[in-house]
Design a protein around this motif. Structure first.
Motif, PDB file in Angstrom:
ATOM      1  N   LEU A  12      54.574  95.390  52.239  1.00 20.67           N
ATOM      2  CA  LEU A  12      55.870  94.824  52.618  1.00 20.67           C
ATOM      3  C   LEU A  12      56.220  93.626  51.744  1.00 20.67           C
ATOM      4  O   LEU A  12      57.334  93.524  51.210  1.00 20.67           O
ATOM      5  CB  LEU A  12      55.867  94.411  54.093  1.00 20.67           C
ATOM      6  N   CYS A  13      55.265  92.718  51.566  1.00 19.01           N
ATOM      7  CA  CYS A  13      55.506  91.533  50.754  1.00 19.01           C
ATOM      8  C   CYS A  13      55.719  91.894  49.284  1.00 19.01           C
ATOM      9  O   CYS A  13      56.575  91.312  48.612  1.00 19.01           O
ATOM     10  CB  CYS A  13      54.351  90.538  50.902  1.00 19.01           C
ATOM     11  N   ALA A  14      54.968  92.872  48.791  1.00 16.06           N
ATOM     12  CA  ALA A  14      55.142  93.323  47.403  1.00 16.06           C
ATOM     13  C   ALA A  14      56.524  93.943  47.208  1.00 16.06           C
ATOM     14  O   ALA A  14      57.200  93.688  46.203  1.00 16.06           O
ATOM     15  CB  ALA A  14      54.050  94.315  47.031  1.00 16.06           C
ATOM     16  N   ASP A  15      56.963  94.769  48.165  1.00 14.69           N
ATOM     17  CA  ASP A  15      58.307  95.342  48.098  1.00 14.69           C
ATOM     18  C   ASP A  15      59.359  94.244  48.050  1.00 14.69           C
ATOM     19  O   ASP A  15      60.310  94.307  47.264  1.00 14.69           O
ATOM     20  CB  ASP A  15      58.577  96.242  49.306  1.00 14.69           C
ATOM     21  N   ASN A  16      59.195  93.222  48.877  1.00 11.73           N
ATOM     22  CA  ASN A  16      60.150  92.113  48.905  1.00 11.73           C
ATOM     23  C   ASN A  16      60.123  91.319  47.603  1.00 11.73           C
ATOM     24  O   ASN A  16      61.170  90.846  47.137  1.00 11.73           O
ATOM     25  CB  ASN A  16      59.883  91.203  50.097  1.00 11.73           C
ATOM     26  N   ALA A  17      58.950  91.180  47.003  1.00 11.64           N
ATOM     27  CA  ALA A  17      58.850  90.471  45.722  1.00 11.64           C
ATOM     28  C   ALA A  17      59.626  91.209  44.637  1.00 11.64           C
ATOM     29  O   ALA A  17      60.385  90.610  43.873  1.00 11.64           O
ATOM     30  CB  ALA A  17      57.386  90.300  45.311  1.00 11.64           C
ATOM     31  N   VAL A  18      59.447  92.522  44.576  1.00  9.79           N
ATOM     32  CA  VAL A  18      60.150  93.317  43.562  1.00  9.79           C
ATOM     33  C   VAL A  18      61.648  93.300  43.833  1.00  9.79           C
ATOM     34  O   VAL A  18      62.457  93.159  42.907  1.00  9.79           O
ATOM     35  CB  VAL A  18      59.599  94.754  43.502  1.00  9.79           C
ATOM     36  N   ALA A  19      62.037  93.419  45.099  1.00  7.76           N
ATOM     37  CA  ALA A  19      63.469  93.378  45.437  1.00  7.76           C
ATOM     38  C   ALA A  19      64.086  92.042  45.049  1.00  7.76           C
ATOM     39  O   ALA A  19      65.206  91.999  44.518  1.00  7.76           O
ATOM     40  CB  ALA A  19      63.657  93.646  46.928  1.00  7.76           C
ATOM     41  N   SER A  20      63.361  90.971  45.271  1.00  5.11           N
ATOM     42  CA  SER A  20      63.860  89.639  44.887  1.00  5.11           C
ATOM     43  C   SER A  20      63.977  89.526  43.376  1.00  5.11           C
ATOM     44  O   SER A  20      64.946  88.969  42.855  1.00  5.11           O
ATOM     45  CB  SER A  20      62.921  88.547  45.412  1.00  5.11           C
ATOM     46  N   TRP A  21      62.983  90.066  42.677  1.00  6.70           N
ATOM     47  CA  TRP A  21      63.005  90.018  41.213  1.00  6.70           C
ATOM     48  C   TRP A  21      64.222  90.779  40.684  1.00  6.70           C
ATOM     49  O   TRP A  21      64.891  90.326  39.760  1.00  6.70           O
ATOM     50  CB  TRP A  21      61.722  90.610  40.649  1.00  6.70           C
ATOM     51  N   ARG A  22      64.526  91.905  41.278  1.00  2.96           N
ATOM     52  CA  ARG A  22      65.666  92.724  40.823  1.00  2.96           C
ATOM     53  C   ARG A  22      67.001  92.033  41.032  1.00  2.96           C
ATOM     54  O   ARG A  22      67.982  92.368  40.367  1.00  2.96           O
ATOM     55  CB  ARG A  22      65.663  94.072  41.531  1.00  2.96           C
ATOM     56  N   ARG A  23      67.071  91.067  41.937  1.00  7.58           N
ATOM     57  CA  ARG A  23      68.317  90.348  42.194  1.00  7.58           C
ATOM     58  C   ARG A  23      68.491  89.129  41.292  1.00  7.58           C
ATOM     59  O   ARG A  23      69.543  88.506  41.303  1.00  7.58           O
ATOM     60  CB  ARG A  23      68.363  89.897  43.661  1.00  7.58           C
ATOM     61  N   GLN A  24      67.471  88.787  40.533  1.00 10.64           N
ATOM     62  CA  GLN A  24      67.557  87.613  39.657  1.00 10.64           C
ATOM     63  C   GLN A  24      68.528  87.853  38.508  1.00 10.64           C
ATOM     64  O   GLN A  24      68.784  88.986  38.125  1.00 10.64           O
ATOM     65  CB  GLN A  24      66.182  87.281  39.072  1.00 10.64           C
ATOM     66  N   ARG A  25      69.023  86.760  37.951  1.00  9.25           N
ATOM     67  CA  ARG A  25      69.834  86.848  36.736  1.00  9.25           C
ATOM     68  C   ARG A  25      68.957  87.431  35.629  1.00  9.25           C
ATOM     69  O   ARG A  25      67.742  87.212  35.616  1.00  9.25           O
ATOM     70  CB  ARG A  25      70.343  85.462  36.341  1.00  9.25           C
ATOM     71  N   PRO A  26      69.537  88.172  34.697  1.00 13.29           N
ATOM     72  CA  PRO A  26      68.739  88.839  33.658  1.00 13.29           C
ATOM     73  C   PRO A  26      67.795  87.908  32.908  1.00 13.29           C
ATOM     74  O   PRO A  26      66.642  88.258  32.660  1.00 13.29           O
ATOM     75  CB  PRO A  26      69.793  89.438  32.723  1.00 13.29           C
ATOM     76  N   GLU A  27      68.247  86.693  32.568  1.00 11.91           N
ATOM     77  CA  GLU A  27      67.374  85.787  31.816  1.00 11.91           C
ATOM     78  C   GLU A  27      66.198  85.301  32.668  1.00 11.91           C
ATOM     79  O   GLU A  27      65.085  85.166  32.180  1.00 11.91           O
ATOM     80  CB  GLU A  27      68.165  84.607  31.235  1.00 11.91           C
ATOM     81  N   SER A  28      66.431  85.075  33.954  1.00 16.15           N
ATOM     82  CA  SER A  28      65.338  84.671  34.848  1.00 16.15           C
ATOM     83  C   SER A  28      64.380  85.828  35.081  1.00 16.15           C
ATOM     84  O   SER A  28      63.160  85.647  35.106  1.00 16.15           O
ATOM     85  CB  SER A  28      65.893  84.196  36.189  1.00 16.15           C
ATOM     86  N   ALA A  29      64.939  87.011  35.262  1.00 16.32           N
ATOM     87  CA  ALA A  29      64.103  88.193  35.490  1.00 16.32           C
ATOM     88  C   ALA A  29      63.206  88.466  34.291  1.00 16.32           C
ATOM     89  O   ALA A  29      62.033  88.817  34.444  1.00 16.32           O
ATOM     90  CB  ALA A  29      64.979  89.407  35.794  1.00 16.32           C
TER      91      ALA A  29
END
Length: 127
Positions: free
Chosen positions: A79-96
């Motif tokens: 669950l936490c790993a899924d949330n980490a990836v989902a959060s990463w996908r919402r970042q601005r391209p340069e931050s991601a």
């Protein structure tokens, strides 16, 4: 309940700031793996998401995934790993782009190959 009151009285950003301070205090008082600390960290990660601070959310969810993995809790690890990836996908391209490597390494350490593959495939397709 405290989170609801903070959001009502100070807005989500104030609630996220308070949650972050609370996690730091609880970590010093009880330790990073104490259930109360972990619950507060989950609240902080949710609030970071709500305020658009996807970088902090991804970092916090990754830390929680690693901690839950060390505690042999596969459901919460996933669950936490899924949330980490989902959060990463919402970042601005340069931050991601800057955080992708650390997040992918974390997923590899956790043995979550599906998450690791998703992160590396996305990075290869976007340059």
């Amino acid at each position: 309940m405290v989170t609801r009151q903070l959001i009502t009285n100070g807005g989500p950003t104030a609630a996220a700031d308070h949650a972050q301070s609370l996690v730091i205090d609880l970590t010093m008082q009880y330790g990073a793996e104490h259930p109360v600390t972990l619950h507060a960290a989950e609240d902080w990660a949710h609030l970071a998401w709500l305020t658009g601070n996807f970088e902090a959310a991804a970092e916090t969810w990754l830390w929680l995934a690693e901690t839950r993995n060390e505690q042999n809790n596969p459901c919460l690890t996933l669950l936490c790993a899924d949330n980490a990836v989902a959060s990463w996908r919402r970042q601005r391209p340069e931050s991601a782009a800057q955080s992708r490597h650390a997040l992918a390494e974390g997923m590899a350490r956790l043995g979550l190959l599906r998450h690791h593959a998703a992160l590396t495939a996305i990075s290869e397709s976007t340059g």
